[in-house]
Design an enzyme around this catalytic site. Structure first.
Site, PDB file in Angstrom:
ATOM      1  N   CYS A   1       0.851  -1.180   0.000  1.00 38.39           N
ATOM      2  CA  CYS A   1       0.000   0.000   0.000  1.00 38.39           C
ATOM      3  C   CYS A   1       0.892   1.237   0.000  1.00 38.39           C
ATOM      4  O   CYS A   1       2.119   1.133   0.068  1.00 38.39           O
ATOM      5  CB  CYS A   1      -0.912   0.026   1.225  1.00 38.39           C
ATOM      6  SG  CYS A   1      -2.133  -1.306   1.282  1.00 38.39           S
TER       7      CYS A   1
ATOM      8  N   ARG B   1      -4.647   2.018  -1.370  1.00 35.82           N
ATOM      9  CA  ARG B   1      -4.908   0.685  -0.823  1.00 35.82           C
ATOM     10  C   ARG B   1      -4.740  -0.441  -1.842  1.00 35.82           C
ATOM     11  O   ARG B   1      -5.299  -0.405  -2.929  1.00 35.82           O
ATOM     12  CB  ARG B   1      -6.333   0.637  -0.259  1.00 35.82           C
ATOM     13  CG  ARG B   1      -6.693  -0.683   0.409  1.00 35.82           C
ATOM     14  CD  ARG B   1      -8.139  -0.673   0.842  1.00 35.82           C
ATOM     15  NE  ARG B   1      -8.496  -1.908   1.552  1.00 35.82           N
ATOM     16  CZ  ARG B   1      -9.729  -2.285   1.805  1.00 35.82           C
ATOM     17  NH1 ARG B   1     -10.745  -1.527   1.431  1.00 35.82           N
ATOM     18  NH2 ARG B   1      -9.972  -3.418   2.437  1.00 35.82           N
ATOM     19  N   LEU B   2      -3.964  -1.424  -1.431  1.00 35.04           N
ATOM     20  CA  LEU B   2      -3.945  -2.725  -2.081  1.00 35.04           C
ATOM     21  C   LEU B   2      -4.649  -3.671  -1.115  1.00 35.04           C
ATOM     22  O   LEU B   2      -4.118  -3.987  -0.052  1.00 35.04           O
ATOM     23  CB  LEU B   2      -2.520  -3.202  -2.357  1.00 35.04           C
ATOM     24  CG  LEU B   2      -2.386  -4.582  -3.010  1.00 35.04           C
ATOM     25  CD1 LEU B   2      -2.989  -4.578  -4.409  1.00 35.04           C
ATOM     26  CD2 LEU B   2      -0.935  -5.021  -3.063  1.00 35.04           C
TER      27      LEU B   2
ATOM     28  N   ILE C   1      -5.951  -6.579   1.000  1.00 30.64           N
ATOM     29  CA  ILE C   1      -5.491  -7.912   1.375  1.00 30.64           C
ATOM     30  C   ILE C   1      -6.474  -8.533   2.361  1.00 30.64           C
ATOM     31  O   ILE C   1      -7.012  -9.605   2.136  1.00 30.64           O
ATOM     32  CB  ILE C   1      -4.077  -7.854   1.977  1.00 30.64           C
ATOM     33  CG1 ILE C   1      -3.073  -7.309   0.931  1.00 30.64           C
ATOM     34  CG2 ILE C   1      -3.633  -9.254   2.437  1.00 30.64           C
ATOM     35  CD1 ILE C   1      -1.675  -7.123   1.460  1.00 30.64           C
TER      36      ILE C   1
ATOM     37  N   GLY D   1       1.572  -2.529   4.952  1.00 34.60           N
ATOM     38  CA  GLY D   1       2.222  -3.770   5.335  1.00 34.60           C
ATOM     39  C   GLY D   1       1.251  -4.778   5.899  1.00 34.60           C
ATOM     40  O   GLY D   1       0.052  -4.765   5.585  1.00 34.60           O
TER      41      GLY D   1
ATOM     42  N   ASP E   1      -6.043  -6.025   9.904  1.00 28.68           N
ATOM     43  CA  ASP E   1      -4.999  -5.885  10.911  1.00 28.68           C
ATOM     44  C   ASP E   1      -4.864  -4.431  11.359  1.00 28.68           C
ATOM     45  O   ASP E   1      -4.452  -4.148  12.488  1.00 28.68           O
ATOM     46  CB  ASP E   1      -3.660  -6.425  10.407  1.00 28.68           C
ATOM     47  CG  ASP E   1      -3.233  -5.856   9.060  1.00 28.68           C
ATOM     48  OD1 ASP E   1      -4.020  -5.131   8.424  1.00 28.68           O
ATOM     49  OD2 ASP E   1      -2.100  -6.152   8.630  1.00 28.68           O
TER      50      ASP E   1
END
Length: 208
Positions: free
Chosen positions: A2, A53-54, A56, A79, A102
């Site tokens: 990200c 944002r990627l 996950i 991360g 997370d």
């Protein structure tokens, strides 16, 4: 992967063109997060965060960043914290979790354990957390320095980002650092907080 970026006035004074500056930084790191983006600016216009944002964990819009906690804190995170399911179980009953991310677990951990929460995180990460009550920002980077965190201070304004190029529009001059260049040629990395650019520094691995 990200992308994070932010601006903080160290005297908590308003920055009139905050949105424009964050937009510039966000566009320069768009390739780090093609799935979504978000911008948050404090009511005082003294702090602003931008995120690319990627997705996950929790692919829904609920996982969007910058993420606001129920205690009012705001967090940006790049991360992965590998042990977040265990931490989430430990924090159950102290936090009303609304996502499967997370990042929310990290927010809850800081609300519960303060700055020492970072010692509980196992993974690769770089993040920033703004506490509106104390007008204080904390930034941290994983112990191995897998995830990057670069910053520059111009006047009394701190700029930070996942990539140096997001900071270059705000430095007085784009100048290489000969000492850092010599270190890179010798070791294939630069020592300490130095980077290849004179006015840009990096948060050291394991530091906050």
């Amino acid at each position: 992967m990200c992308g994070i970026a932010g601006i903080v006035h160290l005297d908590n004074l308003p920055i009139p063109d905050m949105a424009r500056r964050l937009g510039v930084m966000s566009r320069l790191i768009v390739h780090r997060g093609p799935d979504d983006y978000g911008i948050w600016i404090s009511p005082e216009q003294a702090v602003g965060f931008a995120h690319r944002r990627l997705s996950i964990f929790d692919l829904s819009p609920a996982g969007r960043q910058p993420m606001l906690g129920e205690d009012g804190a705001v967090m940006l995170h790049n991360g992965e914290v590998y042990n977040f399911p265990e931490l989430k179980t430990e924090l159950a009953g102290r936090w009303r979790f609304k996502t499967q991310t997370d990042t929310e677990v990290m927010l809850a951990a800081h609300a519960t354990w303060g700055d020492e929460a970072v010692q509980k995180f196992r993974g690769m990460f770089a993040y920033a957390r703004w506490e509106p009550k104390s007008k204080r920002m904390m930034a941290a980077r994983d112990r191995m320095g897998v995830k990057p965190f670069y910053y520059t201070i111009r006047g009394r304004v701190l700029y930070f980002a996942s990539e140096m190029k997001a900071l270059l529009p705000f430095v007085p001059a784009i100048e290489s650092d000969p000492e850092a260049f010599a270190e890179y040629v010798t070791f294939q990395y630069t020592l300490g907080q130095q980077t290849m650019f004179r006015h840009v520094r990096q948060l050291l691995p394991g530091f906050r």
